[in-house]
Design an enzyme around this catalytic site. Structure first.
Site, short mmCIF file in Angstrom:
data_model
loop_
_atom_site.label_atom_id
_atom_site.label_comp_id
_atom_site.label_asym_id
_atom_site.label_seq_id
_atom_site.Cartn_x
_atom_site.Cartn_y
_atom_site.Cartn_z
N THR A 121 -5.39 5.70 -13.82
CA THR A 121 -5.43 6.97 -13.42
C THR A 121 -4.62 8.27 -14.62
O THR A 121 -4.04 8.09 -14.04
CB THR A 121 -5.10 7.43 -11.72
OG1 THR A 121 -6.07 6.20 -10.93
CG2 THR A 121 -5.88 8.80 -11.34
N ASN A 210 -10.76 10.04 -5.34
CA ASN A 210 -9.63 10.17 -4.14
C ASN A 210 -9.19 11.38 -3.16
O ASN A 210 -8.74 11.77 -2.08
CB ASN A 210 -8.16 10.00 -4.95
CG ASN A 210 -7.59 8.19 -5.33
OD1 ASN A 210 -8.50 7.87 -4.36
ND2 ASN A 210 -6.76 8.38 -6.16
N PHE A 251 -12.40 7.55 7.90
CA PHE A 251 -11.41 8.36 6.81
C PHE A 251 -11.36 9.48 7.80
O PHE A 251 -10.90 10.59 7.28
CB PHE A 251 -11.51 8.13 5.48
CG PHE A 251 -10.26 7.63 4.88
CD1 PHE A 251 -10.49 6.33 4.78
CD2 PHE A 251 -9.65 8.38 3.52
CE1 PHE A 251 -10.05 5.81 3.65
CE2 PHE A 251 -7.95 7.79 3.86
CZ PHE A 251 -8.81 6.45 2.99
N GLY A 259 -0.01 9.40 1.97
CA GLY A 259 1.20 8.51 1.69
C GLY A 259 0.77 8.09 0.45
O GLY A 259 -0.35 7.96 -0.03
N CYS A 262 -0.63 6.90 -5.02
CA CYS A 262 -2.49 7.32 -5.32
C CYS A 262 -2.67 9.35 -4.74
O CYS A 262 -2.59 9.81 -5.32
CB CYS A 262 -3.42 6.49 -5.00
SG CYS A 262 -2.96 4.89 -6.20
N LYS A 323 0.99 2.64 4.43
CA LYS A 323 -0.23 1.82 5.27
C LYS A 323 0.16 0.68 5.57
O LYS A 323 1.14 0.18 5.25
CB LYS A 323 -1.52 2.86 5.01
CG LYS A 323 -1.32 1.35 3.60
CD LYS A 323 -3.10 1.70 2.93
CE LYS A 323 -3.69 1.05 1.98
NZ LYS A 323 -4.86 1.12 1.62
N1 LIG Z 1 -2.31 1.46 -6.83
C1 LIG Z 1 -3.08 1.57 -6.05
O1 LIG Z 1 -3.41 1.14 -5.13
C2 LIG Z 1 -4.27 2.00 -7.40
C3 LIG Z 1 -5.06 1.70 -6.76
C4 LIG Z 1 -5.95 2.71 -8.21
C5 LIG Z 1 -5.74 2.93 -9.05
N2 LIG Z 1 -4.34 3.08 -9.20
C6 LIG Z 1 -3.72 3.79 -10.66
O2 LIG Z 1 -3.66 2.44 -11.23
C7 LIG Z 1 -2.18 2.63 -12.25
C8 LIG Z 1 -1.09 1.51 -12.14
O3 LIG Z 1 -0.61 1.84 -10.53
P1 LIG Z 1 0.74 0.63 -9.84
O4 LIG Z 1 0.35 1.34 -8.55
O5 LIG Z 1 -0.28 -0.46 -10.11
O6 LIG Z 1 1.70 1.62 -10.55
P2 LIG Z 1 2.69 0.06 -10.35
O7 LIG Z 1 4.12 1.09 -10.99
O8 LIG Z 1 2.87 -0.40 -9.16
O9 LIG Z 1 2.56 -0.63 -11.81
C9 LIG Z 1 2.68 -0.01 -13.44
C10 LIG Z 1 3.12 -1.02 -13.89
O10 LIG Z 1 3.50 -0.59 -15.68
C11 LIG Z 1 4.62 -0.97 -16.34
N3 LIG Z 1 4.99 -0.27 -17.63
C12 LIG Z 1 5.31 0.73 -17.05
N4 LIG Z 1 5.53 0.96 -19.09
C13 LIG Z 1 4.99 0.20 -19.74
C14 LIG Z 1 4.92 -0.38 -20.91
N5 LIG Z 1 5.11 0.75 -22.16
N6 LIG Z 1 4.53 -1.38 -21.18
C15 LIG Z 1 4.13 -2.84 -20.50
N7 LIG Z 1 3.97 -2.32 -19.29
C16 LIG Z 1 4.20 -1.36 -18.83
C17 LIG Z 1 5.88 -1.09 -15.59
O11 LIG Z 1 6.72 -1.97 -15.28
C18 LIG Z 1 4.91 -1.47 -13.52
O12 LIG Z 1 5.51 -3.07 -13.02
C19 LIG Z 1 -1.93 4.40 -11.78
O13 LIG Z 1 -2.11 4.97 -12.51
C20 LIG Z 1 -2.24 4.52 -10.57
O14 LIG Z 1 -1.72 6.08 -10.24
C21 LIG Z 1 -3.37 2.28 -8.96
#
Ligand SMILES: NC(=O)c1ccc[n+]([C@@H]2O[C@H](COP(=O)([O-])OP(=O)(O)OC[C@H]3O[C@@H](n4cnc5c(N)ncnc54)[C@H](O)[C@@H]3O)[C@@H](O)[C@H]2O)c1
Length: 436
Positions: A121, A210, A251, A259, A262, A323
């Site tokens: 995101t 969101n 919702f 929390g 996101c 959650k």
């Molecule tokens: N978690 C959710 O429910 C969700 C849903 C939709 C979108 N998103 C978006 O997706 C993205 C990822 O979210 P997430 O919850 O999976 O994050 P996360 O923190 O669980 O995972 C991110 C991963 O990226 C890795 N990383 C960071 N820098 C790196 C690099 N240079 N090279 C390789 N790996 C690297 C980290 O080590 C980590 O394992 C965010 O932008 C988030 O807003 C998350």
């Protein structure tokens, strides 16, 4: 197709395993050595229902691989999917340093025509900057950059990913568009909800979606506050509203505030984007403010009940994850509540079915912070029981037993899952959110 997913977190691991499930050859790369080592040893580093089997099957069938060699992993694939974290900076804007690092890595190491898909995101305009970085670091190489925001929700991530309600593609390159349609075709067999638009609109869509969900939560929390003042029951109000098709029933649950990784960061980030462009997003500022207060509400109610101090008292918390069905505790309301209770002098007894480990990294065990394997053990000897997360296991507990275990029969239900009348009949002092 040969795919590399960079960033193996909640989104990257689900996406990698999901694409592998449909026959693609996927390598998930991450700089976190411990995470990749655990995955290589067959351990899933996060709790997400259904993920373990999906990963196990695709690893066994050799369609899913893991690596810490990001340079190598991006070097010979058709598509690189970027799913690294974009956490908030102190001013609320998104920290894009991981996105820029990955773009530079792809620019330097990719070979042949490579489609770079941004799944993280990111604020509007990021895809354009990624294009520039690729051109700077990989001169002469051929890239197409696509925005493909992810809408999965933790706790249902596998199902959401395998059966998305829609797929958004911000794409202005015809060749990449064709490949992306083929990539997503198996996911959309029963509905062709693949929506192609320009990348700026795709980036805004994710934040707007969101922000809308967060708005519904804060709106309902404010209506619940009004119900408390006037003696109305927010449950009735919600039912009454929900039958209007324009509103719907989802919702609209009041609670302890939103929390997770996101909503808080995305609402802050869209506000920051507005500010950068001289636009104050007033509704979303209010959404944030209401949520900040809501996260303190359950602790405030408890402190008030005991006359302003919790010195010498013990409070049990059920539910620590932000959650149910996840171990994610980022920005979890339980953390705000726990900190406030501790500051008021309480000793805490904590339970969560899966988030104990992640939460204890944030709030380490001590003589005033004690974790238990069983929710009944956590309630033992407590002067009050607070429900922060509505896990199924908490929905119909043995209240006779709970009453015997508690030192004082006091319950604050932050998710409105129990029945006020029954709780009164059982002899509890019971309070919840926006209900008499
Ligand atoms: N978690 C959710 O429910 C969700 C849903 C939709 C979108 N998103 C978006 O997706 C993205 C990822 O979210 P997430 O919850 O999976 O994050 P996360 O923190 O669980 O995972 C991110 C991963 O990226 C890795 N990383 C960071 N820098 C790196 C690099 N240079 N090279 C390789 N790996 C690297 C980290 O080590 C980590 O394992 C965010 O932008 C988030 O807003 C998350």
């Amino acid at each position: 197709m040969k795919i590399c997913v960079v960033g193996t977190g909640y989104v990257g691991l689900v996406a990698g395993a999901g694409f592998a499930e449909f026959g693609n050859d996927v390598i998930c790369a991450d700089i976190d050595e411990d995470k990749i080592k655990r995955l290589e040893e067959g351990e899933i580093p996060i709790y997400e229902p259904g993920l373990e089997k999906l990963v196990e099957r695709n690893v066994k069938d050799e369609r899913l691989h893991f690596s810490t060699d990001v340079d190598g992993a991006v070097s010979d694939v058709d598509i690189v999917i970027v799913a690294v974290g974009t956490p908030p900076l102190p001013d609320g804007s998104a920290d894009l340093s991981h996105i820029w690092d990955v773009a530079r890595t792809i620019g330097a190491h990719a070979s042949g025509f490579t489609i770079v898909v941004d799944k993280s995101t990111v604020p509007v305009g990021t895809v354009n900057r990624v294009r520039e970085l690729l051109a700077e670091t990989g001169p002469g190489k051929e890239f197409a950059v696509v925005s493909n925001p992810e809408f999965l929700k933790e706790g249902d991530a596998v199902r959401d990913f395998m059966k998305p309600d829609r797929v958004i593609l911000g794409c202005d390159d015809e060749r990449a568009g064709k490949v992306m349609r083929m990539l997503y075709a198996p996911f959309l067999r029963t509905s062709d909800r693949l929506i192609v638009m320009d990348s700026l609109s795709a980036e805004v869509t994710k934040y707007a979606a969101n922000a809308m969900l967060a708005t519904r939560i804060s709106f309902m929390n404010e209506i619940a506050a009004l119900c408390s003042k006037v003696g109305a029951d927010v449950k009735n109000v919600r039912y009454g509203m929900a039958w209007d098709e324009r509103i719907g029933s989802r919702f609209l649950f009041p609670g302890v505030g939103y929390g997770g990784s996101c909503f808080p960061k995305d609402v802050k980030a869209i506000i920051a984007t507005g500010a950068e462009h001289g636009l104050e997003l007033k509704v979303l500022n209010a959404v944030e403010e209401v949520n900040g207060k809501q996260k303190e509400l359950l602790a405030d109610m408890t402190i008030e009940h005991f006359g302003g101090s919790l010195e010498g008292l013990t409070v049990a918390l059920w539910g620590l994850a932000f959650k149910p069905r996840t171990d994610d505790v980022r920005e979890a309301p339980a953390k705000t509540i726990a900190e406030k209770l501790l500051a008021a002098g309480a000793t805490l007894r904590l339970h969560d079915p899966v988030a104990r480990e992640t939460f204890s990294r944030e709030l380490p065990p001590s003589d005033r912070v004690v974790y238990f394997d069983s929710n009944y053990e956590a309630a033992t000897g407590a002067d009050a029981l607070l429900l922060c997360t509505e896990w199924y296991a908490y929905r119909t507990p043995d209240f006779r037993r709970v009453k015997e275990l508690l030192r004082q029969p006091v319950i604050f239900d932050g998710r409105n899952i129990w029945h006020p009348e029954y709780m009164r009949e059982m002899g509890f002092h019971y309070a919840c959110i926006g209900r008499p």
